[in-house]
Design a protein around this motif. Structure first.
Motif, short mmCIF file in Angstrom:
data_model
loop_
_atom_site.label_atom_id
_atom_site.label_comp_id
_atom_site.label_asym_id
_atom_site.label_seq_id
_atom_site.Cartn_x
_atom_site.Cartn_y
_atom_site.Cartn_z
N GLU A 109 0.82 -1.21 0.00
CA GLU A 109 0.00 0.00 0.00
C GLU A 109 0.85 1.26 0.00
O GLU A 109 0.36 2.35 -0.24
N GLU A 110 2.14 1.11 0.25
CA GLU A 110 3.03 2.27 0.25
C GLU A 110 3.67 2.50 -1.13
O GLU A 110 4.36 3.48 -1.33
N SER A 111 3.43 1.62 -2.06
CA SER A 111 3.95 1.80 -3.42
C SER A 111 3.16 2.89 -4.14
O SER A 111 2.08 3.28 -3.70
N ASP A 112 3.69 3.35 -5.25
CA ASP A 112 2.94 4.31 -6.07
C ASP A 112 1.66 3.67 -6.58
O ASP A 112 1.65 2.48 -6.91
N GLN B 252 5.71 2.25 -12.49
CA GLN B 252 6.46 3.47 -12.69
C GLN B 252 5.64 4.65 -12.21
O GLN B 252 4.44 4.71 -12.43
N SER B 253 6.30 5.58 -11.58
CA SER B 253 5.61 6.79 -11.18
C SER B 253 5.46 7.70 -12.40
O SER B 253 6.03 7.45 -13.45
N ASP B 254 4.68 8.74 -12.25
CA ASP B 254 4.37 9.60 -13.39
C ASP B 254 5.59 10.19 -14.06
O ASP B 254 5.61 10.45 -15.24
N ASP B 255 6.61 10.44 -13.26
CA ASP B 255 7.80 11.06 -13.85
C ASP B 255 8.74 10.03 -14.48
O ASP B 255 9.86 10.33 -14.84
N GLN B 256 8.24 8.81 -14.62
CA GLN B 256 9.02 7.74 -15.24
C GLN B 256 10.31 7.48 -14.48
O GLN B 256 11.29 7.00 -15.05
N SER B 257 10.28 7.77 -13.21
CA SER B 257 11.47 7.52 -12.40
C SER B 257 11.81 6.04 -12.42
O SER B 257 10.94 5.18 -12.47
N ASP C 251 13.07 4.40 -9.99
CA ASP C 251 12.81 3.77 -8.71
C ASP C 251 11.32 3.75 -8.41
O ASP C 251 10.60 4.71 -8.66
N VAL C 252 10.86 2.66 -7.90
CA VAL C 252 9.48 2.60 -7.45
C VAL C 252 9.47 2.13 -6.01
O VAL C 252 10.43 1.54 -5.53
N SER C 253 8.37 2.40 -5.36
CA SER C 253 8.31 2.08 -3.94
C SER C 253 7.93 0.64 -3.71
O SER C 253 6.80 0.32 -3.38
N THR C 254 8.82 -0.22 -3.94
CA THR C 254 8.58 -1.60 -3.56
C THR C 254 9.39 -1.86 -2.32
O THR C 254 10.35 -1.16 -2.03
N THR C 255 8.99 -2.83 -1.58
CA THR C 255 9.65 -3.04 -0.30
C THR C 255 11.02 -3.67 -0.43
O THR C 255 11.87 -3.47 0.40
N GLU C 256 11.20 -4.42 -1.50
CA GLU C 256 12.47 -5.14 -1.58
C GLU C 256 13.25 -4.87 -2.84
O GLU C 256 14.45 -5.06 -2.87
#
Lengths: 186, 445
Positions: free
Chosen positions: A72-75, B188-193, B195-200
């Motif tokens: 849930e913390e991911s984009d 992917q985030s909007d800015d095509q970064s 890095d994404v927020s994955t835990t691992e």
């Protein structure tokens, strides 16, 4: 007399209020990742749960796939959650989805619901997702479809709904249950 | 059945309207106009209001408000119904129960959009690349080089088709994005970064990473060298259009698969290149409707009713008895064929037809891939010959596991016969009651 009675009533009311406050605090703490559950179950830290289930996954099969995990913390958590369930994010306290990046069917999903009464709905939704994945793989990889049919597990417990698709899924389920039991023992 | 050109013009117009909001908009003003044509009734009502018997001034004001609200509601309802009509008519990328079928503008597996390839093929034929964007120009350049490489003067349409098919199978790697639960573009985030927020883990944006939405396009296939089904289908169609061979991209009714229909010598054939990559050649090349094991809109797409240009049919073997089938299959495996068609002079009895299917299942179950040939057979079924109604052709597909250079080292041939026999005896002593087949012989383990 009246004043005494009033005082007694005030004290009684205060105790009730304090009890109510404690109850509310206790209920707050019973959320997933806290120290208890709304059905009396202990809550497990989702990071720990994920780690233990993925460790069991790595140990269970002969050739585990490379896995990515989103939470849930991911984009865009709504969109990510929608890949496995039609349950809305507002009803989910925490979730993690670990999935194969190699195009295989391997997948571990844990949804921790805010309301344990909705865990069964979440289970049914995950079951529908597993059927959908099996249908996809029947076209794109019949061997993977067979793996889903042979080893896919969907179940719910307390406020959790869980999907496990991998070789040795029983041992991953056991890791989930052990994590819950350990949390209860603490 | 519609004439194909007429059909394509209709489809192109529909797709354009569906994809272009500006194209769809003109209907909306029409709806508004219709609503506004009703609205004059409101002023008319207002005009007659004073004539109503003893209306209180405030009540007349309320009447106006009610009429205005009613008119507003009618306008909203009218506009909404027009919008719903347009969505239904032109669809939203879905078909079947959701709207009419079309060739382009369809989204496969919620991820890969089938896009028209005509701008590129038209530019190839005209030499005018002014209307192409940079990506299209790159695709045109790459595709032109392929044509220069594999197409020669005097080739028939069938030879051109086969040459392009072979080039794609051998040179465009398979992308597993179709079966990956969450594709790169979704994380992917909007800015095509990167890095994404994955835990691992971190998802990168390297071109060669699976799960790229471009894998559904010729750009993904020819420039990024990755393709899913839609990528193979649109790329093959583009090549066929460049070579003036009629071709369409078909999609399954459940919108999870796409492939091609190509017209060779006045007959349409199914070509599913995606299913032949990492497998054997020609397993899904020039199939008729009966052989194509998918569901699609048969009213919209032209019928494929011939086997004349199917390689397995061209090289079909003849058997007199269903008991000859195992030997025919073994021969096909030895020759590394991807598909086999066995022809019988007369349609076998129903019982013999069932027996043939059972024999293929038996081979499939007991052979699997754990054999020296690293092959398996499946989908044994009876089909009709062209124009016939009684099945006397038996067809089956053959899959080969990936060629593995290490496999020879894992073959039991590395042991001498005495050693294998001794090991087999040990296995039989322990497991012989469960399986008489458990043994160490010339298989791959």
């Amino acid at each position: 007399m009246n004043r005494t009675i009033d005082k007694g009533n005030a004290s009684y009311s205060l105790r009730i209020a304090l009890l109510a406050l404690l109850l509310v605090l206790a209920l707050e703490l019973t959320g997933c990742g806290g120290s208890g559950g709304d059905g009396g179950e202990a809550a497990v830290d989702m990071g720990t749960l994920q780690e233990q289930m993925l460790t069991a996954y790595q140990d269970a099969g002969d050739s585990p796939a490379a896995m990515d995990t989103v939470t849930e913390e991911s984009d865009s958590p709504e969109a990510l959650l929608a890949t496995v369930t039609d349950i809305e994010l507002k009803d989910v306290e925490h979730f993690f989805i670990s999935y194969s990046t190699e195009g295989t069917a391997d997948e571990i999903v844990v949804l921790c619901m805010k309301d344990s009464n909705k865990a069964k709905d979440a289970e049914e939704s995950l079951s529908a997702h597993m059927d959908s994945r099996a249908a996809l793989f029947r076209t794109y990889g019949p061997a993977e479809a067979a793996r889903i049919e042979d080893s896919g597990l969907v179940f719910s417990k307390d406020r959790y709904a869980v999907l496990i698709i991998c070789d040795g899924s029983d041992s991953v389920k056991a890791a989930f249950e052990k994590a819950l039991a350990d949390a209860s023992a603490e | 059945m519609k004439d194909i050109n007429e059909m394509k013009e209709t489809v192109a117009a529909e797709a354009q309207q569906a994809e272009s909001p500006s194209a769809a908009v003109p209907e909306a003003p029409a709806a508004e106009t219709a609503a506004s044509q009703e609205s004059p009734e409101a002023p008319a009502a207002e005009a007659t209001a004073p004539q109503a018997p003893a209306p209180a001034p405030t009540k007349g004001g309320a009447g106006k408000k009610i009429l205005a609200v009613v008119a507003g509601l009618m306008l909203l309802l009218s506009t909404a119904s027009s919008v719903m009509f347009l969505m239904d008519k032109f669809g939203s990328g879905e078909d079947g129960e959701f709207g009419p079928t079309r060739e382009d503008g369809v989204v496969i597996a919620d991820e890969y959009t089938i896009e028209s390839t005509l701008p590129i093929s038209d530019a190839y034929k005209s030499g005018d690349t002014d209307k192409l964007d940079d990506r299209q120009k790159q695709v045109l350049d790459a595709a032109s080089k392929v044509i220069d490489e594999v197409i020669t003067d005097g080739m028939s349409d069938y030879e051109k088709e086969k040459a392009i098919y072979e080039w794609i199978v051998k040179n465009v790697p398979f992308d597993n994005g179709m079966t990956t639960l969450i594709n790169k573009t979704q994380t992917q985030s909007d800015d095509q970064s990167a890095d994404v927020s994955t835990t691992e883990t971190t998802v990168t944006t390297d071109d060669d990473v699976n799960g790229d939405a471009d894998a559904g396009t010729p750009y993904g296939a020819l420039i990024k060298h990755r393709a899913v089904c839609a990528g193979y289908a649109t790329t093959f169609r583009m090549f066929m259009q460049m070579l003036d061979i009629e071709c369409m991209v078909v999609h399954s009714t459940d919108l999870i698969h796409s492939w091609d229909l190509v017209k060779i010598d006045d007959h349409w054939y199914h070509v599913d290149i995606y299913s032949d990559v990492d497998s054997a050649l020609y397993g899904n090349f020039n199939l008729n409707d009966e052989m194509m094991m998918q569901d699609w809109d048969r009213e919209y797409f032209p019928a494929a009713d011939s086997l004349a240009a199917n390689p397995a049919y061209k090289e079909r073997v003849t058997c007199k008895s269903v008991y000859d089938i195992p030997a025919a299959i073994r021969s096909a495996l030895n020759d590394h064929k991807g598909a086999l068609i066995i022809e019988f002079e007369e349609a076998p009895s129903a019982e013999d037809q069932q027996l043939a299917v059972f024999m293929v299942s038996a081979i499939s179950m007991d052979l699997s891939y754990d054999n020296a040939l690293r092959a398996s057979v499946y989908d044994g079924r009876w089909i009709n010959a062209d124009g016939e109604t009684t099945p006397r052709l038996f067809t089956l597909d053959i899959m080969y596991s990936d060629d593995d250079t290490d496999s020879a080292e894992q073959s039991a041939d590395m042991f001498d016969e005495a050693t294998r026999d001794k090991a087999t005896k040990a296995l039989q002593d322990a497991f012989g009651d469960l399986s008489e087949y458990i043994r160490i012989e010339d298989g791959v383990y």
